[in-house]
Design a protein around this motif. Structure first.
Motif, short mmCIF file in Angstrom:
data_model
loop_
_atom_site.label_atom_id
_atom_site.label_comp_id
_atom_site.label_asym_id
_atom_site.label_seq_id
_atom_site.Cartn_x
_atom_site.Cartn_y
_atom_site.Cartn_z
N ASP A 112 8.31 22.61 9.77
CA ASP A 112 8.43 22.18 8.37
C ASP A 112 7.52 20.98 8.10
N TYR A 113 7.42 20.09 9.04
CA TYR A 113 6.56 18.90 8.89
C TYR A 113 5.09 19.30 8.76
N GLU A 114 4.66 20.26 9.56
CA GLU A 114 3.27 20.71 9.49
C GLU A 114 2.97 21.33 8.12
N VAL A 115 3.93 22.08 7.57
CA VAL A 115 3.74 22.65 6.23
C VAL A 115 3.64 21.53 5.19
N ALA A 116 4.52 20.56 5.26
CA ALA A 116 4.50 19.45 4.30
C ALA A 116 3.20 18.65 4.42
N ARG A 117 2.72 18.45 5.63
CA ARG A 117 1.48 17.70 5.80
C ARG A 117 0.28 18.46 5.25
N ALA A 118 0.26 19.78 5.48
CA ALA A 118 -0.84 20.59 4.95
C ALA A 118 -0.85 20.58 3.43
N ARG A 119 0.33 20.64 2.83
CA ARG A 119 0.40 20.59 1.37
C ARG A 119 -0.01 19.22 0.84
N GLY A 120 0.41 18.16 1.54
CA GLY A 120 0.06 16.81 1.09
C GLY A 120 -1.41 16.52 1.19
N ASP A 121 -2.11 17.17 2.10
CA ASP A 121 -3.54 16.93 2.27
C ASP A 121 -4.39 17.58 1.19
N ARG A 122 -3.78 18.39 0.32
CA ARG A 122 -4.57 19.05 -0.72
C ARG A 122 -5.07 18.06 -1.77
N ARG A 123 -4.38 16.96 -1.94
CA ARG A 123 -4.85 15.90 -2.83
C ARG A 123 -4.31 14.57 -2.32
N ALA A 138 0.86 -1.18 0.00
CA ALA A 138 0.00 0.00 0.00
C ALA A 138 0.89 1.23 0.00
N GLN A 139 0.59 2.18 -0.90
CA GLN A 139 1.46 3.34 -1.06
C GLN A 139 0.63 4.60 -1.31
N PRO A 140 0.74 5.62 -0.43
CA PRO A 140 0.12 6.90 -0.73
C PRO A 140 1.02 7.73 -1.65
N LEU A 141 0.42 8.42 -2.61
CA LEU A 141 1.18 9.28 -3.52
C LEU A 141 0.88 10.75 -3.21
N PHE A 142 1.91 11.58 -3.34
CA PHE A 142 1.81 13.03 -3.16
C PHE A 142 1.58 13.45 -1.72
N GLY A 143 1.17 12.52 -0.87
CA GLY A 143 0.99 12.88 0.53
C GLY A 143 2.32 12.93 1.26
N VAL A 144 2.28 13.40 2.50
CA VAL A 144 3.50 13.52 3.28
C VAL A 144 3.95 12.14 3.76
N ASN A 145 5.25 11.91 3.76
CA ASN A 145 5.82 10.67 4.27
C ASN A 145 6.01 10.82 5.78
N HIS A 146 4.99 10.41 6.53
CA HIS A 146 5.02 10.61 7.98
C HIS A 146 6.19 9.87 8.63
N LEU A 147 6.46 8.67 8.16
CA LEU A 147 7.53 7.88 8.77
C LEU A 147 8.89 8.54 8.59
N LYS A 148 9.12 9.11 7.43
CA LYS A 148 10.39 9.76 7.17
C LYS A 148 10.56 11.00 8.05
N TRP A 149 9.48 11.76 8.20
CA TRP A 149 9.56 12.95 9.05
C TRP A 149 9.77 12.56 10.51
N GLN A 150 9.06 11.54 10.96
CA GLN A 150 9.23 11.11 12.35
C GLN A 150 10.63 10.56 12.60
N SER A 151 11.23 9.98 11.57
CA SER A 151 12.60 9.48 11.71
C SER A 151 13.59 10.62 11.88
N ARG A 152 13.23 11.81 11.43
CA ARG A 152 14.06 12.99 11.65
C ARG A 152 13.79 13.61 13.01
N ILE A 153 12.53 13.61 13.42
CA ILE A 153 12.14 14.31 14.64
C ILE A 153 12.43 13.48 15.89
#
Length: 495
Positions: free
Chosen positions: A314-325, A151-166
């Motif tokens: 930065d994560y919140e901005v990426a998530r907001a942009r990913g939620d547009r589609r 299962a793969q979401p496209l264009f959305g934010v990669n939550h796991l990658k961001w959490q791996s940074r945070i």
């Protein structure tokens, strides 16, 4: 791994069982022992350890998300005996008997894919259904020996990658904050200890002053009878004796209050009377502002906190942009078998494939999602401005603290010398008064100077160690040993 230093001045001081060093209800307590007790059993220490444990297990949970997860799902049994509604070919309805026994099991291994944010799983399942006593019906097995699903979401934010940074930054921040809290416990202990030490010293001074005042008054009475002093001087000495008795009563109250606060902080019984010891004076090296600032920004929780907040913005901005589609892809590939016998269900396997693409694009949302992006971007700008301001204030605070610490060393030396001189002057003044060489005003002035000089010396010693441990708590560095302060988590987690 290096451990947190628990002792104070000198840190190399060794002492035995803390609970055994008492004489009845009186307990002699050094500053090093007080610090060790505070870090071991104070409420503040328990709170700091609890927060560290929460951060530790939160990080362990994040690390576990990156590892494969094996699960077993079973339904055994699923027994149904009743009636179900059934629609006939002519459109009419009727209730039909349903007698069945169903059993199902699935073993799966799932793995989050950090690079893409997808989820990969490998599974194997088996189902069995027995129609029980239904006429003409037969039991059946259905197997899926192996199936691969992704299962793969496209264009959305990669939550796991961001959490791996945070997550690692948050964990390092929590460890640094724990050490800083330990140093603040030391600061609090120092403050309460010196409050008690100063109260004890003032009480001793008040007792000595009362004894001296009564003795001098008795001698003055004899000298008055011989006509060597005036009635006014005798009354002044009597008034001084009364003031000394009043001061002693006041200092007794202050001493009880200071002792209660320290006992409460250390978690000691209220039946124990503490006898603080004046610490030996230890001189630490002069510090340089830039070195202290660099250590604080490299090792302290402050810099990690700034970095974490910036990444989270930065994560919140990426998530907001990913939620547009939203576009999601789901694919499953495997083989399945069906038979009336268990062994046959694993032969003559057929393809079992599923491919799904889900698409969700808002056509008219009146700017709601765009507004969320703008809010996130505005919040990020605010965080950037706040962190810049906090960093400037932090640098200024470090500069002032280093200046105060370096100046305090000289202030302490001056106070120590003044204390010695004032005590010698008072002893000389008492002898001179008994010989009739000085009057009561000179004696009172010498006594006041002695008391003030002693209090000043203890206060300057308190400030010296207070500034030193403030710098330690910000830099996480032991300047006596020349090494960083670190924490060994395993023993702490086992406590």
């Amino acid at each position: 791994m290096k451990r947190i230093s628990l002792l104070l001045l000198p840190l190399s001081l060794l002492f035995g069982d803390l609970s055994a060093q008492s004489e009845g209800s009186l307990r002699h307590l050094s500053l090093a022992e007080a610090v060790a007790l505070a870090r071991e059993q104070s409420v503040d220490a328990s709170v700091a350890l609890g927060e560290l444990r929460s951060a530790y297990w939160a990080y362990r949970s994040h690390r576990a998300d990156l590892l494969p997860e094996m699960t077993l799902e079973m339904t055994a049994p699923d027994l149904q005996r009743g009636f179900n509604l059934y629609q006939n070919a002519d459109g009419s309805y009727q209730f039909v008997r349903n007698n069945s026994l169903r059993t199902a099991a699935q073993l799966s291994i799932e793995q989050n894919v950090r690079l893409t944010g997808g989820r990969l799983s490998l599974s194997s399942s088996l189902q069995y259904i027995d129609p029980l006593s239904t006429p003409g019906a037969r039991r059946n097995y259905m197997s899926i020996p192996i199936g691969i699903t992704y299962a793969q979401p496209l264009f959305g934010v990669n939550h796991l990658k961001w959490q791996s940074r945070i997550a690692p930054i948050r964990y390092e921040e929590a460890k640094a904050a724990f050490i800083e809290r330990s140093e603040r416990i030391t600061l609090r202990t120092i403050s309460l200890y010196f409050d008690l030490l100063l109260s004890r010293e003032n009480h001793k001074i008040a007792e000595q002053n009362k004894t001296n005042a009564e003795r001098i008054y008795e001698i003055a009475q004899a000298r008055r009878k011989m006509g060597q002093i005036s009635e006014n001087e005798l009354l002044q000495l009597k008034l001084s004796a009364l003031k000394a008795a009043s001061a002693l009563t006041h200092q007794q109250s202050q001493l009880r209050g200071a002792m209660f606060r320290l006992r409460s902080f250390l978690g000691l019984s209220s039946e124990i009377d503490l006898e603080p010891e004046t610490p030996q004076l230890v001189t630490y090296p002069t510090m340089l502002y830039q070195e202290v600032l660099d250590r604080a920004m490299k090792h302290g929780s402050f810099a990690r906190n700034l970095r974490r907040r910036q990444i989270e913005a930065d994560y919140e901005v990426a998530r907001a942009r990913g939620d547009r589609r939203q576009i999601n892809i789901y694919a499953s590939i495997g083989y399945t078998g069906r038979a009336q016998e268990l062994g046959a269900a694993y032969r003559n396997l057929a393809d079992n494939q599923i491919v799904q693409i889900g698409l969700k694009i808002p056509l008219v949302d009146w700017g709601k999602r765009k507004g969320r992006v703008k809010v996130a971007e505005s919040h990020r700008a605010v965080v950037e401005a706040q962190t810049r301001k906090e960093e400037m204030d932090f640098s200024q605070d470090i500069y002032l603290l280093v200046e105060q610490y370096n100046n305090q060393a000289e202030q302490l030396n001056i106070a120590r010398e003044a204390d010695l001189i004032a005590r010698k002057r008072y002893d000389t003044s008492v002898e001179s008064f008994l010989l009739g060489k000085i009057n009561t005003l000179d004696l009172s002035d010498a006594q006041l100077s002695k008391d003030n000089a002693r209090a000043k010396y203890l206060s300057e010693m308190h400030l010296y160690w207070h500034y030193y441990y403030q710098i330690r708590s910000l830099t996480l560095y032991d300047y006596e040993r020349g090494e960083g302060l670190e924490v060994d988590l395993e023993p702490l987690m086992r406590r």
